[in-house]
Design an enzyme around this catalytic site. Structure first.
Site: not given
Lengths: 291, 203
Positions: B52, B83, B146, B182, B184
């Site tokens: 976040e 992100c 996401i 992402h 990862e």
């Protein structure tokens, strides 16, 4: 292009790791939580300690309130449905909340079945007291697990018990041979493939947070040191004397859970913690709901 | 060469795991977690993970890492934001709330612009890895998005590395790299490899 895959559902929880998810009852509290550094908020009408005090049936919150909270903050918003209440889950899905908590804090709607979470586009988080329970929920489609603890008590003892049990059972699983593993899977009503996955990973295949009774920065750090991926704080923040300050302190403690000097600093001068309960005085144990 | 993963919150372990796999495959890198000024001082490159952005941004400031990262990045330390990390690197953030950005890269980013969790998606991306002298020739790189932000515009000197349906999803400006997806969370190590090569470049 694919949407709502298990990778995406689990992935959102992975983005919340190391963070604090806070219970909030209105947009104003949601903003305080976001400002304090919460990674997500749980929108609900009454925090667990009030549900405990008021008694009666606790249900899904008013969609109007949930929508207001979704509008007020940019962090993910979660909301609770009763165990087995698949229509409340359909309603929350239509609102577009980011995560659904099928929660024992609300009064269960079904005594036999949990929600079939595989049917939903929205990811679910579920409570568990032990490894078998966690795996049954994952099998039903949960993309995130949390300890049940004992919500609304301000007493961390049950969350500790549940986390320790999961850690011990996972360790025991690692020593089992194929036959023992299969036997354990059957006795716990879990697919053997899922149990094998836990053995291989040495942990749950989804993110595992602590919840239920966390009231202080030290409580949050305790749960992190026991191996949780993050914490939920319910009544602990907005039932304390200085919510904004305590919220900030718990966020910092969750980040620096292994640094006692930082923990000492953020535990300083927080005022009164929420009113709390000893387990022997708890009439209704929420953790016993669900199976 | 040490490559750090900012260990505040989010997909920290996942990035560390990807770097470890790269190291195992023979790349001379040592992955480390960065939580303090001391560890930050040792790394040649830093990954700001997904998570976040509001939380990470606030805590960067509260724990005195913000200014140090800005200073090192301006001196050439490679930084990759995924992100939330991309939001934190952007000079301009569009959206209802300003994150505590590091304001390093000439891009404008709009938070949660792809929508809520229901709109999260997986796809395959073509990624231009040519700029480190190695043309990528595979079926594509997995893109896991996401609650992703959008890179709405880029300034001069910013190279677009990947696009999806006409939207920029990866870009680079000298020692700074952003992806709003992402890597990862996927098995592919291509973007991590690209970043590791960036870390050893002299800029």
């Amino acid at each position: 292009m694919e949407k709502n895959t298990l990778k995406l559902k689990k992935g959102l929880a992975q983005m919340l790791k190391g963070g604090v998810i806070m219970d909030v009852v209105n947009a104003e509290q949601a903003k305080i939580a976001e400002e304090a550094g919460a990674v997500a908020v749980m929108a609900l009408e009454r925090v667990p300690s009030d549900i405990r005090r008021d008694g009666g049936v606790a249900r899904m919150s008013d969609p109007k309130m949930i929508k207001e909270i979704m509008k007020a903050v940019s962090i993910p918003v979660m909301a609770k449905v009763r165990i087995g209440h698949f229509v409340e889950a359909q309603i929350l899905e239509s609102l577009g909340v980011d995560y659904i908590d099928e929660s024992e804090v609300l009064t269960p709607a079904d005594e036999k079945y949990h929600v079939n979470k595989l049917n939903y586009k929205i990811p679910f988080v579920c409570g568990a007291r032990n490894l078998g329970e966690a795996l049954r929920r994952i099998q039903e489609g949960a993309a995130m697990i949390r300890t049940k603890g004992e919500a609304g008590t301000g007493n961390v003892v049950e969350a500790v018990r549940h986390m320790r049990t999961m850690v011990e059972e996972t360790a025991a699983l690692n020593k089992m041979n194929k036959t023992a593993l299969k036997k354990w899977a059957v006795s716990e009503r879990v697919n053997v493939e899922l149990v094998e996955q836990v053995q291989k990973l040495g942990r749950l295949p989804v993110v595992n947070f602590a919840a239920g009774g966390i009231a202080t920065p030290a409580d949050a750090a305790l749960m992190m040191q026991l191996g949780c991926d993050g914490v939920f704080v319910g009544s602990g923040i907005f039932k304390s004397s200085d919510p904004a300050r305590r919220a900030k302190a718990i966020v910092e403690a969750t980040l620096h859970f292994d640094d006692a000097a930082v923990l000492a600093k953020c535990s300083e001068g927080l005022g009164e913690a929420m009113a709390s309960l000893e387990m022997s005085k708890v009439e209704q144990k929420y953790a016993e709901r669900g199976w | 060469m040490k490559i750090g993963v900012l260990d505040i919150q989010g997909s920290v372990e996942e990035h560390l795991e990807s770097l470890k796999k790269l190291a195992k495959s023979g790349m001379k890198i040592e992955p480390v977690l960065v939580k303090t000024p001391e560890t930050l001082a040792q790394v040649s490159g830093l990954i700001i993970p997904g998570g976040e952005s509001t939380t990470i941004g606030k805590l960067l400031r509260r724990f005195g890492l913000r200014d140090l990262i800005i200073e090192r990045a301006k001196k050439g330390m490679a930084v990759w934001g995924t992100c939330a990390g991309a939001i934190l690197l952007a000079k301009k953030i569009i959206g209802k709330q300003q994150a505590d950005s590091l304001e390093l890269m000439d891009i404008a980013v709009e938070r949660n612009a792809y929508g809520r969790q229901l709109d999260s998606f997986e796809t395959q991306l073509e990624f231009d890895l040519g700029s480190v002298g190695r043309a990528y020739a595979g079926p594509g790189i997995p893109g896991v998005f996401i609650r992703a932000p959008k890179i709405v515009s880029v300034g001069e000197g910013v190279k677009i590395l990947a696009q999806h349906k006409g939207e920029i999803v990866a870009a680079r400006q000298k020692n700074l790299l952003v992806t709003n997806f992402h890597p990862e969370l996927s098995e592919s190590l291509e973007v991590h490899k690209y970043f590791a090569e960036m870390c050893s470049e002299k800029i």
